[in-house]
Structure formats: C-alpha cells, structure tokens
Design a protein around this motif. Structure first.
Motif, PDB file in Angstrom:
ATOM      1  N   TRP A  65       1.152   4.107  -3.139  1.00 19.97           N
ATOM      2  CA  TRP A  65       0.742   5.425  -2.688  1.00 19.97           C
ATOM      3  C   TRP A  65       1.962   6.259  -3.225  1.00 19.97           C
ATOM      4  O   TRP A  65       1.706   7.370  -3.595  1.00 19.97           O
ATOM      5  N   VAL A  88      -0.830  -2.124  -9.086  1.00 18.39           N
ATOM      6  CA  VAL A  88      -1.920  -2.328  -8.982  1.00 18.39           C
ATOM      7  C   VAL A  88      -2.768  -3.530  -9.670  1.00 18.39           C
ATOM      8  O   VAL A  88      -3.666  -4.210  -9.253  1.00 18.39           O
ATOM      9  N   TRP A 129      -8.356  -3.020  -0.813  1.00 17.64           N
ATOM     10  CA  TRP A 129      -8.160  -1.802   0.248  1.00 17.64           C
ATOM     11  C   TRP A 129      -8.569  -0.480  -0.460  1.00 17.64           C
ATOM     12  O   TRP A 129      -9.267   0.229   0.494  1.00 17.64           O
ATOM     13  N   GLN A 130      -8.198  -0.051  -1.520  1.00 18.95           N
ATOM     14  CA  GLN A 130      -8.379   1.151  -2.196  1.00 18.95           C
ATOM     15  C   GLN A 130     -10.014   1.322  -2.573  1.00 18.95           C
ATOM     16  O   GLN A 130     -10.446   2.304  -2.575  1.00 18.95           O
ATOM     17  N   THR A 131     -10.853   0.172  -2.909  1.00 17.81           N
ATOM     18  CA  THR A 131     -12.087   0.370  -3.020  1.00 17.81           C
ATOM     19  C   THR A 131     -12.815   0.123  -2.041  1.00 17.81           C
ATOM     20  O   THR A 131     -14.064   0.544  -1.895  1.00 17.81           O
ATOM     21  N   ILE A 161      -4.211  -4.562  -2.924  1.00 18.69           N
ATOM     22  CA  ILE A 161      -4.294  -3.270  -2.952  1.00 18.69           C
ATOM     23  C   ILE A 161      -5.491  -2.759  -3.511  1.00 18.69           C
ATOM     24  O   ILE A 161      -6.093  -1.614  -2.863  1.00 18.69           O
ATOM     25  N   ARG A 162      -6.148  -3.206  -4.403  1.00 14.87           N
ATOM     26  CA  ARG A 162      -7.308  -2.790  -4.911  1.00 14.87           C
ATOM     27  C   ARG A 162      -8.531  -3.037  -4.043  1.00 14.87           C
ATOM     28  O   ARG A 162      -9.400  -2.116  -3.954  1.00 14.87           O
ATOM     29  N   ARG A 212       2.649   2.406 -10.729  1.00 15.93           N
ATOM     30  CA  ARG A 212       1.492   2.367  -9.893  1.00 15.93           C
ATOM     31  C   ARG A 212       0.640   1.359 -10.587  1.00 15.93           C
ATOM     32  O   ARG A 212      -0.002   0.549  -9.708  1.00 15.93           O
ATOM     33  N   ARG A 228     -11.804  -0.666   1.358  1.00 11.30           N
ATOM     34  CA  ARG A 228     -11.151  -0.639   2.784  1.00 11.30           C
ATOM     35  C   ARG A 228     -11.161  -1.781   3.385  1.00 11.30           C
ATOM     36  O   ARG A 228     -11.485  -1.890   4.745  1.00 11.30           O
ATOM     37  N   LEU A 234       0.747  -1.171  -0.161  1.00 18.04           N
ATOM     38  CA  LEU A 234       0.122   0.012  -0.047  1.00 18.04           C
ATOM     39  C   LEU A 234       0.688   1.295  -0.131  1.00 18.04           C
ATOM     40  O   LEU A 234       0.637   2.239  -0.782  1.00 18.04           O
TER      41      LEU A 234
END
Length: 121
Positions: A38, A52, A64-66, A61-62, A48, A68, A34
């Motif tokens: 960032w 991803v 978490w980003q979409t 990663i996806r 990036r 959480r 993560l």
C-alpha cells in the motif's frame, strides 16, 4: 517529493518487520507486507512491483488483492497467536476490564481471519 520518500520509508519499514516475521514466532508477516504494498503504491511503483512479484512474499499479497483470501496456514497461525496473547494476558493477571476488552478485540480478529476465503497458493 518528501511525501514519496515518507511512503517509501513506511514501505521499507513494513517489509523489514514482515521479513522478521518469517523467522520470529508470533510476529505476523502478511499484514506488514500488505501495508508495504500500500505504501509503495504511493511512493514507488517500481518498489511495489518488486514486492508484489517477489517469489516469497508476492503470492500472499496478490491473493489478498485479487480474492481477499488468506492462506489457511496463516489463518491458523493468526488464531494461535491470538490464543497465545490472551494466555499471556491472563498469566500476567491483567485487570478484568483490560481482559474483557482484549477478548472482544481478539474474537473480532479471529472471526475476521476465519471468515476470509482460503487462498489457493
């Protein structure tokens, strides 16, 4: 220009540590990835995107980003790592104040991990 190279260096370092976490017990992978995503967002969009969309690292990663969200397996590994680090601290007979501060921090980390939604991948 120098800032972009520094962001890339941070990203590459974080990917390296995260990759090592796939084989080194108790070394977390996802938090480092993560950080890498960032850092790459500030240093190189191409890098990036590579991270991803990586087949091994990208889903976490996806997620978490979409959402959480954290994979259930990662949550339990994280909590097991917390327990192991506390056990080592007790075994090393750290001073009571140090143990108390560690317990407070580790309980906070555990609560955070366990209260995040489970990811679907």
């Amino acid at each position: 220009m120098i800032k972009r190279w520094l962001w890339r260096a941070l990203g590459v370092s974080a990917v390296g540590i995260g990759a090592a976490g796939t084989v080194v017990p108790l070394l977390p992978t996802t938090p480092f990835l993560l950080v890498a995503a960032w850092a790459f967002a500030r240093g190189s969009e191409r890098w990036r995107q590579w991270l991803v969309n990586h087949p091994r690292f990208g889903p976490a990663i996806r997620s978490w980003q979409t959402q959480r969200a954290i994979p259930r397996k990662a949550k339990w590994i994280g909590v097991a790592s917390v327990v192991a680090s506390l056990a080592i601290a007790v075994w090393m007979q750290l001073p009571p104040l140090a143990l108390t501060l560690q317990v407070i921090a580790l309980v906070g980390v555990s609560v955070f991990l366990l209260t995040r939604p489970d990811s679907r991948y």
